[in-house]
Design a protein around this motif. Structure first.
Motif, PDB file in Angstrom:
ATOM      1  N   ALA A  59      -6.679   3.413   7.146  1.00  0.00           N
ATOM      2  CA  ALA A  59      -5.181   3.487   7.564  1.00  0.00           C
ATOM      3  C   ALA A  59      -4.385   3.857   5.787  1.00  0.00           C
ATOM      4  N   ILE A  60      -4.951   3.889   4.440  1.00  0.00           N
ATOM      5  CA  ILE A  60      -4.478   4.534   3.259  1.00  0.00           C
ATOM      6  C   ILE A  60      -4.809   5.977   2.710  1.00  0.00           C
ATOM      7  N   GLU A 164       3.531   3.731  -0.191  1.00  0.00           N
ATOM      8  CA  GLU A 164       2.750   3.751   0.808  1.00  0.00           C
ATOM      9  C   GLU A 164       1.248   2.897   0.981  1.00  0.00           C
ATOM     10  N   VAL A 168       0.948  -0.530   3.652  1.00  0.00           N
ATOM     11  CA  VAL A 168      -0.473  -0.650   4.055  1.00  0.00           C
ATOM     12  C   VAL A 168      -0.719  -1.970   4.278  1.00  0.00           C
TER      13      VAL A 168
END
Length: 210
Positions: A59-60, A164, A168
């Motif tokens: 996801a990152i 960001e 997450v």
């Protein structure tokens, strides 16, 4: 002089072998070394996040400019700083000092006052965060050296979008902000960088004597 050979051996690994895993006891030693790092005032106002969840690592990845080390390395360590050091955290640290060194809490009031005074000297949160970020870089140096001595590969990474990544991983809820990424593991056989000579200035250019 083994540490010099280890440091000559290490390089910023660009491609990890995704199939090779670090033995848990080895990774534990690496993290313990990070915890032994010198920090200003001894506060240790940083945390090492070991990101084990493979879905979160994926996801990152877009926020790390799709650098595959983040997901291919055996393990991913994220160095985070505390976004708010309040009086309760200072008190907890002083209590830890007293307990660890078998000192009376009253004998540490001068030290406690000095810490509080120093932290209150920051005019805003931004310079404090910059000061804390420098602590994470000291820890990074220890981790890189420990990895090299264990013959583990690593790649220190500033190239990511911290806001960001923090979103997450829901780090803001824990009062943390990510500063550095450190994938650790074993180099892939076809990582070209392992065959390049290390480029460093000669010691007589690096060292200044007065």
């Amino acid at each position: 002089m083994n540490y010099l050979e280890s440091l000559k051996w290490r390089y910023a690994t660009k491609k990890f072998d995704a199939q090779k895993r670090i033995e848990p006891e080895v990774l534990d030693r690496i993290i313990e070394a990070g915890g032994l790092t010198a920090t200003s005032l001894g506060l240790q106002a940083i945390k090492i996040l070991r990101l084990e969840d493979e879905n979160l690592r994926e996801a990152i990845l877009p926020h790390c400019f799709n650098q595959r080390q983040v997901v291919d390395a055996s393990d991913l360590l994220i160095l985070c700083v505390d976004t708010d050091i309040d009086q309760n955290k200072i008190d907890a640290y002083i209590n830890l000092v007293a307990k660890t060194r078998n000192q009376h809490i009253d004998d540490l009031q001068g030290f406690k006052k000095m810490i509080s005074g120093y932290l209150s000297s920051f005019e805003s949160r931004k310079p404090m965060q910059e000061w804390l970020a420098r602590q994470s870089y000291i820890t990074l140096g220890t981790l890189l050296t420990a990895c090299a001595m264990e013959r583990l590969d690593s790649c220190p990474m500033e190239g990511f979008r911290p806001k960001e990544v923090a979103k997450v991983l829901q780090l803001e809820e824990e009062g943390l902000f990510p500063i550095l990424l450190l994938p650790v593991g074993y180099r892939a056989d076809n990582d070209r960088n392992q065959h390049l000579r290390k480029v460093r200035k000669p010691l007589d250019e690096f060292l200044l004597v007065r």
